[in-house]
Design an enzyme around this catalytic site. Structure first.
Site, short mmCIF file in Angstrom:
data_model
loop_
_atom_site.label_atom_id
_atom_site.label_comp_id
_atom_site.label_asym_id
_atom_site.label_seq_id
_atom_site.Cartn_x
_atom_site.Cartn_y
_atom_site.Cartn_z
N GLU A 154 22.02 -4.61 -3.30
CA GLU A 154 23.06 -5.33 -2.55
C GLU A 154 22.44 -6.54 -1.85
O GLU A 154 21.27 -6.53 -1.49
CB GLU A 154 23.74 -4.40 -1.54
N GLU A 158 25.54 -9.02 7.14
CA GLU A 158 26.43 -8.47 8.15
C GLU A 158 27.20 -9.61 8.82
O GLU A 158 26.63 -10.63 9.18
CB GLU A 158 25.63 -7.68 9.18
N LYS A 210 15.35 -7.56 -4.51
CA LYS A 210 15.93 -7.35 -3.18
C LYS A 210 14.89 -7.58 -2.09
O LYS A 210 15.14 -8.30 -1.09
CB LYS A 210 16.48 -5.92 -3.09
N ASN A 214 14.78 -10.85 0.81
CA ASN A 214 14.69 -10.67 2.27
C ASN A 214 13.37 -11.21 2.82
O ASN A 214 13.33 -11.77 3.92
CB ASN A 214 14.86 -9.20 2.64
N TYR A 257 16.72 -22.00 11.41
CA TYR A 257 17.00 -22.07 12.84
C TYR A 257 15.94 -21.31 13.63
O TYR A 257 15.70 -20.13 13.39
CB TYR A 257 18.38 -21.49 13.14
N GLY A 263 16.23 -9.60 13.58
CA GLY A 263 16.30 -8.14 13.72
C GLY A 263 17.18 -7.58 12.63
O GLY A 263 17.24 -8.11 11.53
N CYS A 266 17.71 -4.88 7.74
CA CYS A 266 17.15 -5.28 6.44
C CYS A 266 15.80 -5.97 6.55
O CYS A 266 14.80 -5.46 6.06
CB CYS A 266 18.15 -6.19 5.71
N LYS A 269 12.60 -3.84 8.10
CA LYS A 269 12.14 -2.67 7.34
C LYS A 269 11.74 -3.04 5.91
O LYS A 269 10.78 -2.49 5.36
CB LYS A 269 13.20 -1.56 7.33
N ARG A 337 20.11 -2.67 15.66
CA ARG A 337 18.81 -2.23 15.15
C ARG A 337 17.79 -3.37 15.23
O ARG A 337 17.99 -4.43 14.66
CB ARG A 337 18.94 -1.70 13.72
#
Length: 448
Positions: A154, A158, A210, A214, A257, A263, A266, A269, A337
């Site tokens: 995915e 958020e 994935k 990230n 930015y 935080g 995703c 971790k 989180r």
């Protein structure tokens, strides 16, 4: 198609509701009976813009259902998605115990051919572990039902997850079986009407994609935060530097930015898991990735350091009152989180500060996380939070904080100073409004 989604967390619920919206029949399964009971009543356990309406509409249309019963869920579906949590272990590696548990339950109730699709973010090679574990359970049952495995990571953000799911910029599918690939293409056909978005690749490449995505985004953030510190020391402005490099088509403006650090569930971790994989499994030291995390951990302390420096000449932090605007790790989510706000709250409390907290949607989560902390006041809005404070610290750039009437707010404060952890305000405007302004990587604007 008939789809089973195992896990009703952020990824599972958004994915299930989006598939249902496209006309598929979806059953979302979770072993948390209280969560399923809430969902059956139409109560959404997470905050995500648009998700409430999407879930309720598809429950009403009978395209979306919820259960805790593996047998019922498996027997009614042909494609099974794994969307369970994969938290970090203490050593930074990915904890796959929830994946293993779900796969073993699948194996206990499998009654024919199924496609097992992993959406849970996990280290490359996890899907082969899934395949091995499922086959072992079937062997114990002395049955030989065929199955195929697919990696389908995915890429949801958020706050805009519904749009990301309904209009994805890419759909990565890692496969072994061409027949399973064709089924996945049929499943995603409604998402591909105006252009082809599917990227076909081997399973290991799909799993690594994935983590790589990230890690790259986190790298851009840490890069800008390091530049911000350089800007601060020489008197340059990181906001102007961002415009200068972002206008380069090879670079672009996204994720450039400077701020109080990243935080969420995703980036932290996944970066740690990728570093652990490289160092412990592949005997390779990822210098850049380790630096990205180190810079981010350091960046979460910058706002506190700015506050301490400012108040060292004003009697120190002890006994001072601070408003914290924004608690979630980013706007349009209630997710706290690894939020930078938690780091600042802990540091200020150790110095004996009194804190007045406000966030538009994450107050309930904040109250649970901070229930054992003292000298905290949970406030009704940003104006309530600023009453009688010595300073305001902005941690999350919620839209409602953009156009605050500071001239109305200032008389109710003890001292007019704002520490901007997201560079949301123009320093000149804040100074004109009677505030001392300290941002991230921009020159301080202090009243004479």
């Amino acid at each position: 198609m008939d789809i089973l989604i195992i896990g009703t967390g952020y990824v599972g619920l958004v994915t299930g509701a989006s598939f249902a919206e496209m006309g598929h029949k979806v059953i979302c399964l979770d072993i948390d009976e209280k969560k399923i009971a809430k969902l059956l009543r139409g109560e959404i356990p997470i905050y995500e813009p648009g998700l409430d309406e999407l879930v309720k509409r598809n429950i009403k249309a009978k395209r979306l259902a919820f259960t805790t019963d593996y047998k019922k869920g498996i027997e009614a579906t042909t494609i099974c998605f794994l969307a369970v949590p994969t938290p970090s272990k203490e050593d930074g590696s990915c904890d796959t115990r929830f994946i293993e548990s779900a796969v073993k339950e699948l194996g206990k109730h499998l009654n024919g051919y199924r496609i097992i699709v992993n959406k849970s973010t996990a280290a490359p090679g996890t899907l082969f572990f899934v395949k091995k574990t499922l086959q072992e359970v079937l062997n114990q049952r002395q049955v030989n039902y065929p199955f195929d495995v697919i990696s389908n990571p995915e890429f949801l953000k958020e706050g805009s997850a519904i749009s990301d799911c309904m209009k994805p910029d890419r759909i990565v599918i890692g496969y072994e079986s061409k027949d399973a690939l064709q089924t996945m293409k049929q499943l995603y056909a409604p998402f591909n009407l105006n252009r082809e978005r599917i990227l076909e690749m081997d399973i290991l490449s799909a799993e690594l994609t994935k983590y790589a995505a990230n890690a790259m985004l986190a790298t851009r953030i840490s890069f800008m935060n390091e530049l911000a510190e350089i800007c601060k020391r020489i008197g340059a402005n990181i906001n102007e530097v961002r415009k200068g490099i972002g206008s380069d088509a090879r670079i672009g403006y996204s994720f450039l930015y400077a701020g109080a650090g990243y935080g969420g569930s995703c980036f932290p971790k996944d970066l740690r898991a990728l570093c652990h994989l490289a160092e412990k499994k592949l005997d390779y030291k990822p210098l850049l990735l380790n630096a990205v995390e180190a810079i981010n951990n350091q960046q979460k302390k910058v706002l506190y350091q700015n506050i301490k420096k400012y108040f060292d000449t004003k009697g120190g932090i002890r006994g001072k009152t601070f408003a914290i605007w924004g608690l979630s790790f980013k706007p349009d989510t209630d997710d706290m989180r690894e939020a930078p706000s938690l780091t600042l709250i802990e540091q200020l409390q150790k110095e004996g500060a009194i804190l007045r907290l406000y966030d538009p949607v994450s107050m309930e989560n904040a109250m649970m996380l901070l229930k054992d902390h003292k000298n905290l006041v949970f406030c009704q809005d940003e104006f309530h939070a600023a009453e009688g404070v010595d300073a305001i610290a902005l941690l999350t750039e919620w839209k409602q904080f953009r156009l605050v009437n500071f001239q109305e707010l200032l008389p109710n404060m003890k001292n007019g100073v704002l520490f901007d952890g997201r560079n949301q305000y123009k320093p000149e405007d804040m100074k004109e409004n009677g505030f001392d302004y300290i941002g991230i990587g921009v020159p301080d604007h202090i009243r004479n």
